[in-house]
Design an enzyme around this catalytic site. Structure first.
Site, PDB file in Angstrom:
ATOM      1  N   TYR A 109      -3.989   1.600  16.223  1.00 45.52           N
ATOM      2  CA  TYR A 109      -2.718   1.579  16.967  1.00 45.52           C
ATOM      3  C   TYR A 109      -2.893   1.496  18.471  1.00 45.52           C
ATOM      4  CZ  TYR A 109      -0.379   2.985  12.643  1.00 45.52           C
ATOM      5  OH  TYR A 109       0.107   3.023  11.366  1.00 45.52           O
ATOM      6  N   ASN A 164      -7.394   1.682  10.329  1.00 43.74           N
ATOM      7  CA  ASN A 164      -6.048   1.805  10.908  1.00 43.74           C
ATOM      8  C   ASN A 164      -6.191   1.810  12.421  1.00 43.74           C
ATOM      9  OD1 ASN A 164      -5.242   2.198   8.288  1.00 43.74           O
ATOM     10  ND2 ASN A 164      -4.616   4.325   8.548  1.00 43.74           N
ATOM     11  N   GLU A 198      -3.572  -0.388   8.483  1.00 44.85           N
ATOM     12  CA  GLU A 198      -2.323   0.035   9.152  1.00 44.85           C
ATOM     13  C   GLU A 198      -2.346  -0.451  10.578  1.00 44.85           C
ATOM     14  OE1 GLU A 198      -1.225   4.189   9.476  1.00 44.85           O
ATOM     15  OE2 GLU A 198      -1.642   4.485   7.343  1.00 44.85           O
ATOM     16  N   GLU A 215      -7.237   8.305   6.419  1.00 40.52           N
ATOM     17  CA  GLU A 215      -7.459   8.980   7.694  1.00 40.52           C
ATOM     18  C   GLU A 215      -8.029  10.387   7.558  1.00 40.52           C
ATOM     19  OE1 GLU A 215      -3.850   8.634  10.016  1.00 40.52           O
ATOM     20  OE2 GLU A 215      -4.019   6.470  10.141  1.00 40.52           O
ATOM     21  N   HIS A 247      -2.594  10.791   0.884  1.00 40.10           N
ATOM     22  CA  HIS A 247      -2.039  10.633   2.229  1.00 40.10           C
ATOM     23  C   HIS A 247      -1.452  11.986   2.618  1.00 40.10           C
ATOM     24  CE1 HIS A 247      -0.737   7.304   5.151  1.00 40.10           C
ATOM     25  NE2 HIS A 247      -0.297   8.421   5.706  1.00 40.10           N
ATOM     26  N   ARG A 276       0.871  -1.187   0.000  1.00 40.59           N
ATOM     27  CA  ARG A 276       0.000   0.000   0.000  1.00 40.59           C
ATOM     28  C   ARG A 276       0.901   1.228   0.000  1.00 40.59           C
ATOM     29  NH1 ARG A 276      -3.072   2.568   5.090  1.00 40.59           N
ATOM     30  NH2 ARG A 276      -2.682   4.527   4.060  1.00 40.59           N
TER      31      ARG A 276
END
Ligand code: IFM
Length: 451
Positions: free
Chosen positions: A295, A293, A356, A166, A121, A77
């Protein structure tokens, strides 16, 4: 100990983005982006770092594709730098910029790696910021024109497309908190940006369909953090709900239900975005997949001083420590957020990708230059298992992208945090695969891991 096998055909990959790795910020006809401008201003980025050179991927992409091959990655990606291919943000394309991405995609295909092309991005052409940036509705049309150029250029060979990475970060860190380019602090502009990004997404999906792109797929990537109320008080629970609406429902509700979350709209009142007739219908255009995504996780507490959202999230919620970003490690939050989508959007939700996940770790090379990044391996391991839990609970998860292939420019934090499976020595640009690289390679080969 049991072996956790992932579904057949599961797509294991890695992700990067243009500004974070390419460098060559003003070469071969590339235009200036808002990140070029932002980094060149004083006191915006830690240590005055810039993406001017970054990982020099623009010149070293052949070596980087070889690394992907050595990793056995099924997919890669990456993002297109809009100002590299359309320096004025509209009109005349830059043939050298287009050729760079054509060669990259061809090399990936030749190496048997599926390209996931991300159109945005965060590196908006600076010329478009000068006409108002994302709060200006005209930027929506400019984006569709740019996307269409890329469909024309790569549409015959790129099977997966992402409109935006995002949108929450673009809107709120770029236009409300000012931590990211273009560095604006205005919530009204931030909510309008969120709306225009969603609209640009919907119009781009429609343009993609009109081209009849032969079986290729298009989707969007949303970021999430798992929130939990700090106490069981109604005030904290409401604050947690607002957090969820602000981070997740603000984007996912319009995409999958065709409407904004009412509680949030009431709460923000006059800051709510201006919506033209038909906008919601366009935003609600069905897409082929959604990327999430993930985290970290957060406690959320009510606070009247928490600005317009009246909440604060004072600390992350550690389960097994913190990463070098100071983010709490909480793999159960990954399972919970995948299930959140699955349960809340039901049949309107397309198949999902974990687009991600990864961690910044200390990564000190030993005297032989070996980077034994056990922290990263432990982090990835626990999150892979959490993803497998979600699949077992019924989530249609099709793939997993580790962030990131290379250490790279971590936005306002500069080069200090290292997220890569491959270490980059920024002085020499030497690439050194870390232990996690070998470990992940084996997971890909086995299509699973031992619990
Ligand atoms: O580096 C970023 C990436 O650009 C977007 N998602 C989060 C990563 C780590 O902060």
């Amino acid at each position: 100990m049991a072996f956790r096998e992932f579904p057949e055909g599961f797509i294991w990959g890695v992700a990067t983005s243009s500004y974070q790795i390419e460098g060559a910020w003003n070469e071969d006809g590339k235009g200036e982006s808002i990140w070029d401008r932002f980094c060149h201003q004083p006191n915006r980025v830690a240590s005055g770092d810039t993406g001017d050179v970054a990982c020099d991927h623009y010149h070293r992409w052949v070596e980087d594709v070889a690394l992907l091959k050595a990793l056995n990655a099924r997919a890669y990606r990456f993002s297109i730098s809009w100002p590299r291919v359309m320096p004025e943000g509209k009109g005349k394309p830059n043939p050298k910029g287009l050729s760079f991405y054509q060669r990259l995609v061809d090399a990936l295909l030749e190496a048997g790696i599926i390209p996931f092309v991300n159109l945005y991005h965060w590196d908006l052409p600076q010329v478009l910021q000068e006409t108002g940036g994302w709060p200006n509705r005209d930027t929506v049309e400019r984006f569709v024109e740019y996307a269409d150029l890329m469909f024309e250029t790569l549409g015959d060979r790129a099977p997966y497309w992402i409109t935006f990475n995002e949108p929450w970060v673009i809107s709120f860190l770029g236009y409300a908190d000012g931590m990211m380019a273009p560095g604006i602090c205005d919530y009204t502009q931030a909510y309008q940006t969120a709306h225009h990004l969603l609209l640009a997404h919907g119009k781009t999906v429609q343009a993609f369909r009109e081209r009849g792109n032969r079986g290729s797929k298009i989707g969007i990537v949303l970021n999430v953090e798992y929130p939990a109320p700090e106490t069981d008080s109604p005030a904290d629970r409401d604050a947690c709900q607002r957090f969820l609406e602000q981070y997740v429902s603000l984007f996912a509700d319009p995409l999958f239900k065709g409407q904004y979350p009412q509680m949030l709209m009431d709460w923000i009142g006059p800051m709510a975005p201006k919506i033209a007739p038909d906008d919601m219908k366009v935003i609600h255009t069905p897409m082929d997949f959604m990327g999430m995504n993930y985290y970290t996780a957060r406690w959320v507490r009510y606070s009247p001083a928490g600005h317009l959202k009246a909440f604060v999230s004072p600390r992350t919620m550690p389960m097994s420590g913190y990463t070098e970003m100071g983010w709490g490690i909480y793999p159960a939050g990954l399972t919970a957020m995948l299930l959140h989508y699955h349960e809340n959007y039901g049949r309107d939700l397309p198949p999902m990708f974990l687009s991600e996940n990864g961690c910044a770790a200390r990564d000190v090379p030993d005297e032989n230059g070996v980077v034994a990044d056990w922290e990263r391996i432990a982090y990835l391991r626990s999150h892979f298992l959490a993803a497998s839990d979600a699949i077992r609970a019924g989530v249609d998860l099709r793939g997993y992208f580790v962030w990131s292939l290379l250490d790279n420019f971590e936005w306002a934090e500069g080069y200090r945090p290292r997220f890569g499976l491959v270490r980059v020595d920024y002085k020499t640009q030497r690439r050194i695969p870390k232990k996690s690289f070998e470990w992940y390679r084996q997971v890909i080969v086995d299509n699973g891991l031992w619990e």
